[in-house]
Design a protein around this motif. Structure first.
Motif, mmCIF file in Angstrom:
data_model
loop_
_atom_site.group_PDB
_atom_site.id
_atom_site.type_symbol
_atom_site.label_atom_id
_atom_site.label_comp_id
_atom_site.label_asym_id
_atom_site.label_seq_id
_atom_site.Cartn_x
_atom_site.Cartn_y
_atom_site.Cartn_z
ATOM 1 N N ASP A 77 0.836 -1.211 0.000
ATOM 2 C CA ASP A 77 0.000 0.000 0.000
ATOM 3 C C ASP A 77 0.865 1.253 0.000
ATOM 4 O O ASP A 77 0.557 2.231 -0.699
ATOM 5 N N ALA A 78 1.944 1.234 0.775
ATOM 6 C CA ALA A 78 2.849 2.382 0.824
ATOM 7 C C ALA A 78 3.530 2.580 -0.534
ATOM 8 O O ALA A 78 3.696 3.712 -0.994
ATOM 9 N N PHE A 79 3.915 1.481 -1.187
ATOM 10 C CA PHE A 79 4.504 1.556 -2.525
ATOM 11 C C PHE A 79 3.517 2.217 -3.485
ATOM 12 O O PHE A 79 3.868 3.143 -4.214
ATOM 13 N N ASP A 80 2.279 1.737 -3.454
ATOM 14 C CA ASP A 80 1.251 2.286 -4.336
ATOM 15 C C ASP A 80 1.021 3.773 -4.058
ATOM 16 O O ASP A 80 0.895 4.572 -4.990
ATOM 17 N N GLN A 81 0.984 4.137 -2.785
ATOM 18 C CA GLN A 81 0.782 5.539 -2.439
ATOM 19 C C GLN A 81 1.959 6.393 -2.911
ATOM 20 O O GLN A 81 1.759 7.483 -3.441
ATOM 21 N N ALA A 82 3.180 5.897 -2.757
ATOM 22 C CA ALA A 82 4.359 6.649 -3.210
ATOM 23 C C ALA A 82 4.281 6.905 -4.712
ATOM 24 O O ALA A 82 4.550 8.021 -5.170
ATOM 25 N N LEU A 83 3.890 5.889 -5.483
ATOM 26 C CA LEU A 83 3.798 6.088 -6.933
ATOM 27 C C LEU A 83 2.657 7.023 -7.310
ATOM 28 O O LEU A 83 2.762 7.758 -8.288
ATOM 29 N N ARG A 84 1.570 6.990 -6.537
ATOM 30 C CA ARG A 84 0.462 7.931 -6.793
ATOM 31 C C ARG A 84 0.898 9.369 -6.502
ATOM 32 O O ARG A 84 0.531 10.297 -7.216
ATOM 33 N N LEU A 85 1.670 9.538 -5.440
ATOM 34 C CA LEU A 85 2.073 10.881 -5.030
ATOM 35 C C LEU A 85 3.186 11.460 -5.898
ATOM 36 O O LEU A 85 3.278 12.671 -6.059
ATOM 37 N N TYR A 86 4.031 10.602 -6.444
ATOM 38 C CA TYR A 86 5.112 11.096 -7.294
ATOM 39 C C TYR A 86 4.558 11.339 -8.686
ATOM 40 O O TYR A 86 4.202 10.415 -9.389
ATOM 41 N N ARG A 87 4.482 12.577 -9.087
ATOM 42 C CA ARG A 87 3.887 12.917 -10.380
ATOM 43 C C ARG A 87 4.925 13.483 -11.325
ATOM 44 O O ARG A 87 4.614 14.325 -12.154
ATOM 45 N N GLY A 88 6.134 13.026 -11.176
ATOM 46 C CA GLY A 88 7.211 13.510 -12.020
ATOM 47 C C GLY A 88 8.143 14.403 -11.232
ATOM 48 O O GLY A 88 8.032 14.530 -10.021
ATOM 49 N N PRO A 89 9.059 15.026 -11.921
ATOM 50 C CA PRO A 89 10.071 15.838 -11.252
ATOM 51 C C PRO A 89 9.445 16.941 -10.380
ATOM 52 O O PRO A 89 8.460 17.564 -10.767
ATOM 53 N N LEU A 90 10.053 17.157 -9.231
ATOM 54 C CA LEU A 90 9.609 18.181 -8.297
ATOM 55 C C LEU A 90 9.847 19.570 -8.878
ATOM 56 O O LEU A 90 10.958 19.880 -9.314
ATOM 57 N N LEU A 91 8.824 20.378 -8.932
ATOM 58 C CA LEU A 91 8.913 21.769 -9.404
ATOM 59 C C LEU A 91 9.792 21.890 -10.645
ATOM 60 O O LEU A 91 10.824 22.559 -10.630
ATOM 61 N N PRO A 92 9.387 21.264 -11.746
ATOM 62 C CA PRO A 92 10.250 21.184 -12.927
ATOM 63 C C PRO A 92 10.650 22.524 -13.536
ATOM 64 O O PRO A 92 11.706 22.638 -14.129
ATOM 65 N N GLY A 93 9.862 23.550 -13.361
ATOM 66 C CA GLY A 93 10.207 24.828 -13.964
ATOM 67 C C GLY A 93 11.064 25.724 -13.088
ATOM 68 O O GLY A 93 11.478 26.798 -13.502
ATOM 69 N N VAL A 94 11.338 25.284 -11.862
ATOM 70 C CA VAL A 94 12.096 26.122 -10.927
ATOM 71 C C VAL A 94 13.572 25.750 -11.017
ATOM 72 O O VAL A 94 13.947 24.595 -10.845
ATOM 73 N N ALA A 95 14.415 26.754 -11.265
ATOM 74 C CA ALA A 95 15.842 26.510 -11.482
ATOM 75 C C ALA A 95 16.699 26.759 -10.248
ATOM 76 O O ALA A 95 17.919 26.696 -10.329
ATOM 77 N N LEU A 96 16.099 27.015 -9.094
ATOM 78 C CA LEU A 96 16.886 27.224 -7.879
ATOM 79 C C LEU A 96 17.739 25.990 -7.593
ATOM 80 O O LEU A 96 17.256 24.860 -7.710
ATOM 81 N N GLU A 97 18.978 26.216 -7.195
ATOM 82 C CA GLU A 97 19.912 25.106 -6.997
ATOM 83 C C GLU A 97 19.416 24.115 -5.949
ATOM 84 O O GLU A 97 19.463 22.906 -6.152
ATOM 85 N N ASN A 98 18.902 24.621 -4.814
ATOM 86 C CA ASN A 98 18.447 23.690 -3.781
ATOM 87 C C ASN A 98 17.205 22.918 -4.218
ATOM 88 O O ASN A 98 17.018 21.766 -3.835
ATOM 89 N N VAL A 99 16.379 23.509 -5.056
ATOM 90 C CA VAL A 99 15.216 22.792 -5.590
ATOM 91 C C VAL A 99 15.682 21.718 -6.572
ATOM 92 O O VAL A 99 15.200 20.588 -6.549
ATOM 93 N N ALA A 100 16.647 22.049 -7.422
ATOM 94 C CA ALA A 100 17.183 21.077 -8.378
ATOM 95 C C ALA A 100 17.823 19.904 -7.639
ATOM 96 O O ALA A 100 17.656 18.742 -8.040
ATOM 97 N N GLU A 101 18.533 20.183 -6.555
ATOM 98 C CA GLU A 101 19.154 19.107 -5.766
ATOM 99 C C GLU A 101 18.084 18.216 -5.136
ATOM 100 O O GLU A 101 18.195 16.993 -5.153
ATOM 101 N N GLU A 102 17.044 18.835 -4.582
ATOM 102 C CA GLU A 102 15.968 18.054 -3.969
ATOM 103 C C GLU A 102 15.205 17.265 -5.028
ATOM 104 O O GLU A 102 14.809 16.127 -4.804
#
Length: 154
Positions: A77-102
């Protein structure tokens, strides 16, 4: 805050972007509560004691997925929830270095944790095959370990 304002509103001049950020924070505080957004040392963050985020839920799901004290069903269930919650790269349009690292760290952890979990399942069972297929849709270029290769053909 200047850097955040510039990243969120790159087409506005500095003062207008900062004003827009402050207005947005003010409105958000009215919607979700004054204590939900913290401003300290020119940084803006959400207070997780007052607001939950999908990212926080994703990290919790990943922790449950690797928790061997939980049943296999709970971990599935946790695996399924993780895949549901991950919708691709985090904040893809934000170029801040710490965001890119995260962004990079999150994608790597998700993939590594998911693969490690899949290796604990019976590779001939439908649970492993289904989840391997779902993981492939998130990371089509990844090659699985030999134990799972037949579930995720190249």
């Amino acid at each position: 805050m200047d850097l955040l304002a510039d990243q969120l509103w790159p087409d506005l001049d500095g003062d207008r972007a900062l004003h827009t950020l402050r207005t947005t924070i003010y409105r958000l505080r009215k919607l979700i509560g004054t204590d939900a957004i913290v401003l300290e040392d020119d940084h803006v963050r959400l207070d997780t004691q007052h607001v939950a985020t999908d990212l926080g839920r994703l990290w919790t799901a990943l922790a449950h997925m690797r928790n061997t004290q939980l049943t296999e069903t709970e971990r599935l269930d946790a695996f399924d929830q993780a895949l549901r919650l991950y919708r691709g790269p985090l904040l893809p349009g934000v170029a801040l270095e710490n965001v890119a690292e995260e962004r990079s760290r999150l994608a790597s952890v998700l993939l590594n944790e998911a693969l490690a979990f899949l290796l604990t399942l019976d590779p001939t069972g439908p649970a492993a095959a289904l989840r391997a297929h779902r993981l492939r849709t998130l990371a089509p270029g990844v090659t699985l370990p030999d134990a799972l290769n037949r579930l995720w053909p190249a």
